[in-house]
Design a protein around this motif. Structure first.
Motif, short mmCIF file in Angstrom:
data_model
loop_
_atom_site.label_atom_id
_atom_site.label_comp_id
_atom_site.label_asym_id
_atom_site.label_seq_id
_atom_site.Cartn_x
_atom_site.Cartn_y
_atom_site.Cartn_z
N THR A 1 0.82 -1.01 -0.15
CA THR A 1 -0.14 0.09 0.13
C THR A 1 0.83 1.15 -0.16
O THR A 1 2.19 1.25 0.27
N PRO A 2 0.35 2.35 -0.43
CA PRO A 2 1.09 3.61 0.01
C PRO A 2 1.89 3.60 1.24
O PRO A 2 2.83 4.45 1.37
N ASN A 3 1.39 2.84 2.41
CA ASN A 3 2.04 3.10 3.81
C ASN A 3 3.00 2.00 3.84
O ASN A 3 3.86 2.11 4.97
N ALA A 4 3.22 1.29 2.72
CA ALA A 4 4.27 0.50 2.88
C ALA A 4 5.66 0.89 3.10
O ALA A 4 5.98 2.01 2.66
N GLU A 5 6.42 0.29 3.96
CA GLU A 5 7.70 0.94 4.09
C GLU A 5 8.91 -0.17 4.62
O GLU A 5 8.47 -1.05 5.23
N TYR A 6 9.93 0.02 4.02
CA TYR A 6 11.14 -1.06 4.43
C TYR A 6 12.02 -0.38 5.33
O TYR A 6 12.45 0.86 4.96
N TYR A 7 12.58 -0.94 6.35
CA TYR A 7 13.64 -0.26 7.11
C TYR A 7 14.45 -1.76 7.81
O TYR A 7 14.11 -2.57 8.52
N GLN A 8 15.69 -1.54 7.38
CA GLN A 8 16.64 -2.31 8.02
C GLN A 8 17.66 -1.94 8.98
O GLN A 8 18.42 -1.62 8.31
N PRO A 9 17.26 -1.81 10.26
CA PRO A 9 18.23 -1.02 11.21
C PRO A 9 19.40 -1.93 11.57
O PRO A 9 20.21 -1.15 12.58
N GLU A 10 19.64 -3.28 11.03
CA GLU A 10 20.46 -3.91 11.94
C GLU A 10 22.08 -3.28 12.00
O GLU A 10 22.27 -3.70 13.00
N ASN A 11 22.42 -2.87 11.10
CA ASN A 11 23.81 -2.49 11.07
C ASN A 11 24.13 -1.22 11.98
O ASN A 11 25.14 -1.10 12.68
N ILE B 1 20.89 0.49 1.39
CA ILE B 1 19.54 0.27 2.56
C ILE B 1 20.08 -0.66 3.68
O ILE B 1 19.50 -0.29 4.57
N ILE B 2 21.14 -1.46 3.83
CA ILE B 2 21.69 -2.14 4.77
C ILE B 2 22.75 -1.48 5.58
O ILE B 2 22.43 -1.23 6.75
N LEU B 3 23.70 -1.09 4.97
CA LEU B 3 24.65 -0.34 5.54
C LEU B 3 24.31 1.14 6.25
O LEU B 3 24.71 1.68 7.32
N GLY B 4 23.41 1.96 5.37
CA GLY B 4 22.72 2.92 5.88
C GLY B 4 21.60 3.20 6.65
O GLY B 4 21.25 4.00 7.43
N SER B 5 20.94 1.74 6.82
CA SER B 5 19.87 1.88 7.64
C SER B 5 18.57 2.55 7.21
O SER B 5 18.04 3.41 8.15
N GLU B 6 18.97 2.85 5.99
CA GLU B 6 17.60 3.91 5.38
C GLU B 6 16.02 3.41 5.38
O GLU B 6 16.09 2.15 5.20
N ARG B 7 15.49 4.15 5.72
CA ARG B 7 13.97 3.77 5.59
C ARG B 7 13.45 4.04 3.99
O ARG B 7 13.84 5.24 3.57
N ILE B 8 13.10 3.05 3.41
CA ILE B 8 12.54 3.12 2.03
C ILE B 8 11.13 3.46 1.98
O ILE B 8 10.33 2.00 2.38
N ASN B 9 10.48 4.33 1.46
CA ASN B 9 9.17 4.42 1.27
C ASN B 9 8.40 3.68 0.25
O ASN B 9 9.16 3.02 -0.55
N ALA B 10 7.13 3.64 -0.05
CA ALA B 10 6.55 2.51 -1.03
C ALA B 10 7.02 3.07 -2.20
O ALA B 10 7.36 2.21 -3.21
N ASP B 11 6.99 4.46 -2.72
CA ASP B 11 7.54 4.72 -4.03
C ASP B 11 8.64 4.37 -4.32
O ASP B 11 9.00 3.97 -5.48
N GLU B 12 9.88 4.60 -3.29
CA GLU B 12 11.01 4.25 -3.50
C GLU B 12 11.31 2.79 -3.65
O GLU B 12 11.94 2.13 -4.49
N ALA B 13 10.65 2.08 -2.80
CA ALA B 13 10.75 0.59 -3.06
C ALA B 13 10.21 0.12 -4.28
O ALA B 13 10.66 -0.94 -4.96
#
Length: 260
Positions: A124-134, A159-171
Motif C-alpha cells: 500500500t502507499p503506507n508500505a515502508e522498508y527499514y533494516q536497522p541492523e547495522n 539500504i543495509i549499511l545506511g539503515s535507510e527507511r525506504i518508502n513505498a514509491d522508492e521501494a
C-alpha cells in the motif's frame, strides 16, 4: 486458525491468507510465531490445498521483525533466533505454490527480509522498508545478504549499511515492491495475482523451482550470516547494540511532549 494467537490463517476459496496478528507490538514475531509461521507455510504450501499464499499483517505494520524484548544472554540464543528466521525463508522457497507478501505497513528487520524470499511483493502507499541492523549491532538474516542484492543490486549497500527507511514509491522504483495498490484492494489484488499465476499447478510448481534462487545459494548465505552473527556476538557489538536500542526507546518514552 493456528494454535498461536499471533498468527491467523484463513483460506478464502483457493488462497491462504497468513496474517501476523500482534498489532500492539507492531506484529513483532517471537520465537513461537516464527516456528509456527514456517510450519504453516510448509503445510499449506504443499500444493494440495490452495493455489497460493498471502503473507500480511494486522494494523499499521506488516511486522517490526524480531521481538527484542529481552537481550540474548548467550550466543546459543542468538543462533536459535537466526535458525528460526532462516527456516521461514526455506519454507517459502520450498512451496509448490506462489507466495505473495502483502506489505500493509512498515516492514522492519527480519520481517522485511522475509518478504525478499516471496515471489511477489505488493504494498500500500503506507508500505515502508527499514533494516536497522547495522546501526544496532545485529546481523542481517533470512539469506537477505544474497536476496537483497538479487532484487535491488547496488541499492542493497545503502539500504543495509545506511539503515535507510525506504518508502513505498522508492521501494517500487528499485524493485523491493512489484506493485502499489490502495489498502482496501491489497488482499484482493494479492489473491488475483496468485490465481493468474497458478492456473495450472503442475507447470507452476516447475517454474517456481526454475525461477527461485538455488537452495545451495540460500544455504551458503545462511552460513555466512551465522558466522557474522557469531563474530558480532563475540565482539560485544550485538549486546551493546540492543542495549542502546532499549535505552533510546526508554528515553524517548519519558521525554515530555513540547508544542511550537
Amino acid at each position: 486458525m493456528t494454535d498461536n494467537d499471533h498468527l491467523n490463517v484463513q483460506i478464502d476459496h483457493d488462497v491462504a491468507v497468513l496474517t501476523l496478528n500482534r498489532p500492539e507490538k507492531l506484529n513483532a514475531m517471537d520465537a513461537l510465531t516464527r516456528v509456527e509461521l514456517a510450519q504453516t507455510i510448509r503445510r499449506i504450501g504443499a500444493g494440495e490445498l490452495v493455489r497460493g499464499i498471502v503473507l500480511t499483517g494486522t494494523g499499521r505494520a506488516f511486522s517490526s521483525g524480531e521481538d527484542l524484548q529481552t537481550v540474548p544472554s548467550s550466543y546459543d540464543e542468538v543462533r536459535e533466533a537466526f535458525a528460526s528466521f532462516h527456516d521461514i525463508t526455506r519454507a517459502i522457497l520450498e512451496t509448490k505454490v506462489p507466495v505473495v507478501a502483502a506489505v500493509n505497513g512498515i516492514a522492519v528487520g527480519g520481517a522485511s527480509e522475509v518478504t525478499l524470499s516471496c515471489d511477489f511483493r505488493i504494498g500500500t502507499p503506507n508500505a515502508e522498508y527499514y533494516q536497522p541492523e547495522n546501526h544496532r549491532g545485529i546481523i542481517i538474516s533470512n539469506a537477505s545478504s544474497f536476496l537483497m542484492g538479487r532484487l535491488v543490486r547496488n541499492h542493497a549497500m545503502r539500504i543495509i549499511l545506511g539503515s535507510e527507511r525506504i518508502n513505498a514509491d522508492e521501494a517500487l522504483r528499485i524493485g523491493l515492491l512489484d506493485e502499489i495498490v490502495g489498502p482496501e484492494a491489497l488482499l484482493d489484488r494479492a489473491g488475483e495475482v496468485l490465481r493468474q499465476w497458478n492456473s495450472d499447478p503442475r507447470t507452476t510448481a516447475l517454474h517456481l523451482d526454475l525461477l527461485r534462487p538455488r537452495p545451495e545459494d540460500i544455504e551458503a548465505a545462511f552460513t555466512r550470516e551465522d558466522n557474522a552473527a557469531r563474530e558480532s556476538w563475540e565482539s560485544g557489538a550485538f549486546t551493546e547494540g540492543i542495549k542502546r536500542f532499549w535505552t533510546s526507546k526508554k528515553a524517548a518514552s519519558t521525554t515530555p511532549a513540547t508544542s511550537n
